[in-house]
Design an enzyme around this catalytic site. Structure first.
Site, mmCIF file in Angstrom:
data_model
loop_
_atom_site.group_PDB
_atom_site.id
_atom_site.type_symbol
_atom_site.label_atom_id
_atom_site.label_comp_id
_atom_site.label_asym_id
_atom_site.label_seq_id
_atom_site.Cartn_x
_atom_site.Cartn_y
_atom_site.Cartn_z
ATOM 1 N N LYS A 114 0.298 -2.642 -10.975
ATOM 2 C CA LYS A 114 1.743 -2.916 -10.960
ATOM 3 C C LYS A 114 2.237 -2.911 -12.382
ATOM 4 C CE LYS A 114 4.821 -4.037 -7.749
ATOM 5 N NZ LYS A 114 4.718 -3.753 -6.317
HETATM 6 N N1 GLU Z 1 6.399 -0.817 -4.871
HETATM 7 C C1 GLU Z 1 5.909 -0.559 -3.546
HETATM 8 C C2 GLU Z 1 5.011 -1.673 -3.079
HETATM 9 O O1 GLU Z 1 5.116 -2.798 -3.541
HETATM 10 C C3 GLU Z 1 5.300 0.813 -3.420
HETATM 11 C C4 GLU Z 1 4.105 1.071 -4.292
HETATM 12 C C5 GLU Z 1 3.654 2.521 -4.270
HETATM 13 O O2 GLU Z 1 4.182 3.321 -3.523
HETATM 14 O O3 GLU Z 1 2.765 2.822 -5.062
HETATM 15 O O4 GLU Z 1 4.217 -1.515 -2.200
#
Ligand code: GLU
Length: 424
Positions: A114
């Site tokens: 993240k």
């Molecule tokens: N931000 C989204 C999540 O929390 C998508 C993450 C992604 O597609 O890599 O799952």
């Protein structure tokens, strides 16, 4: 001038505490080797970067950005990038940990990562956001890449942000690399259905839960908190399934109408720069009060820490479907469970996004693109498969849906770590 802090926030501390406690509880239920459980409490690596941006008024403001790899045993790091004043190392670490369990639960070959920049995107111009994005990307460029770590949208980032990241990375290596991010527009290597996938995946599971409970969508009401990429699509898909959407909210506040809200008109109103609470004919409510509107389906699709010990007694729903990451605390989860609320926990509920991101990455890698039928079919297959697994483990072991989802994800990662062994 005070020494800069690396932006510890209360929200971040609470989220990491919650994520760590979930791991402790699931590890206990799994009887997990303490050597593995302890290792999984920590991220593999975390990068803190300084992001100087020249604002439109000529000042140069220095923001702090983060990219965290929690665990990459199963594949490249995967996870969104968010722009928000709550972003901190703790928040990013908690979210990276949830990505690890989410990818493993969905059986997609990615690890958990993240990123984010602590800023207020609502006060920034398009030019400022572009400068912020490009500088942040070049500061984390050593971590990302189609085989290493693939960012995606999250709070206040979107297709445009992903295009700027893809372009910055591509300019640095000297050729176009669409597979470095997912959630891109179609013309630069995006996938059909990716933008809608988180909300659509959540509604697939809501409908599966409705059927399981012997209910009919036409007779149900729903309240959706958050009207961004997840909440607006979830509301739209619920309305399409004939569920009456009686409450929605954006960051400024909520809109309530016991007779039902015209979701498509609300989306147009918000796209034109309006606030949902100012839509003609609605009863304006606060985001806090919105969660207490009695309804059949409550879908928190905004942010973490929304349903807690403080308000859980006043939350009245039959199905809690989590589109956000970490919207419900473990304490509140236990109380809702006692009341017989059917919970679709975040790592399962919002996993449609990363699942379609996986499809996008596969398509970019193979340079072969699918049609919407294929994307939706595969999404439905993977979502419902994980849903069944979670339900049968929860019943078999007598644990909550949340614990069952975490147990499946954590045990897959632990198993892979055991096979791979400890290096060196
Ligand atoms: N931000 C989204 C999540 O929390 C998508 C993450 C992604 O597609 O890599 O799952």
């Amino acid at each position: 001038m005070p020494f800069p802090s690396w932006g510890e926030t209360e929200e971040g501390r609470d989220m990491l505490q919650e994520a760590a406690e979930q791991l402790v509880q699931a590890a206990k239920l799994l009887n997990l080797d303490p050597n593995l459980a302890n290792r999984l409490r920590f991220p593999k690596r975390a990068l803190i970067v300084t992001v100087p941006v020249r604002l439109d008024d000529g000042r140069v403001v220095t923001y702090t950005g983060y990219r965290v790899h929690h665990n990459i045993t199963l594949g490249p790091g995967k996870g969104g990038i968010r722009y928000s004043p709550t972003v901190s190392l703790e928040e990013t670490t908690a979210l990276a940990m949830w990505m690890t369990w989410k990818c493993a639960l969905m059986n997609i070959p990615f690890g958990g990562a993240k990123g984010g920049v602590c800023c207020n995107p609502l006060e920034m111009s398009r030019r400022e956001l572009q400068a912020l994005t490009r500088r942040f990307t070049s500061e984390i460029v050593m971590l990302i890449g189609p085989e290493k770590d693939i960012p995606a949208p999250d709070m206040y980032t979107n297709e445009q942000t992903m295009s700027w990241i893809m372009d910055t990375y591509s300019m640095q290596v000297g050729y176009s690399v669409p597979g470095v991010v997912t959630g891109k527009p179609l013309v630069v290597g995006g996938s059909v259905g990716r933008r809608e996938a988180t909300g659509r995946g959540l509604v697939n599971l809501i409908i599966a839960a409705v059927e399981r409970l012997g209910l009919v969508p036409e007779k149900l009401t729903a309240v959706v908190q958050g009207f961004g990429n997840v909440g607006s699509v979830a509301a739209q898909e619920l309305a399409e399934k004939k569920v009456k959407v009686i409450g929605v909210s954006d960051v400024y506040g909520g809109a309530h109408n016991p007779g039902g809200l015209p979701v498509d008109d609300l989306i147009r109103h918000v796209e034109a720069g309006g606030k949902v609470s100012e839509f003609p004919g609605v009863i304006p409510v606060s985001n806090k009060d919105l969660l207490e509107i009695p309804c059949d389906i409550l879908a928190p699709c905004a942010t973490a820490g929304q349903i807690t010990r403080e308000n859980v007694e006043r939350v009245r729903c039959r199905i809690l479907a989590e589109g956000a990451n970490g919207p419900t605390t473990l304490e509140a989860d236990a109380i809702l469970q006692q009341r017989g609320v059917f919970i679709i926990p975040d790592v399962l509920g919002n996993a449609g996004g990363v699942t379609a991101s996986y499809f996008e990455w596969v398509q970019d890698t193979q340079k072969f693109f699918w049609d919407i039928g294929e994307v939706n079919r595969q999404l439905q297959r993977i979502m419902l498969g994980a849903f069944q697994e979670v339900l049968s483990l929860a019943h078999g072991k007598g644990v909550s849906h949340r614990m069952a989802a975490l147990m499946i994800g954590i045990s897959r990662v632990a198993q892979a770590m055991r096979f791979r062994g400890l290096y060196p």
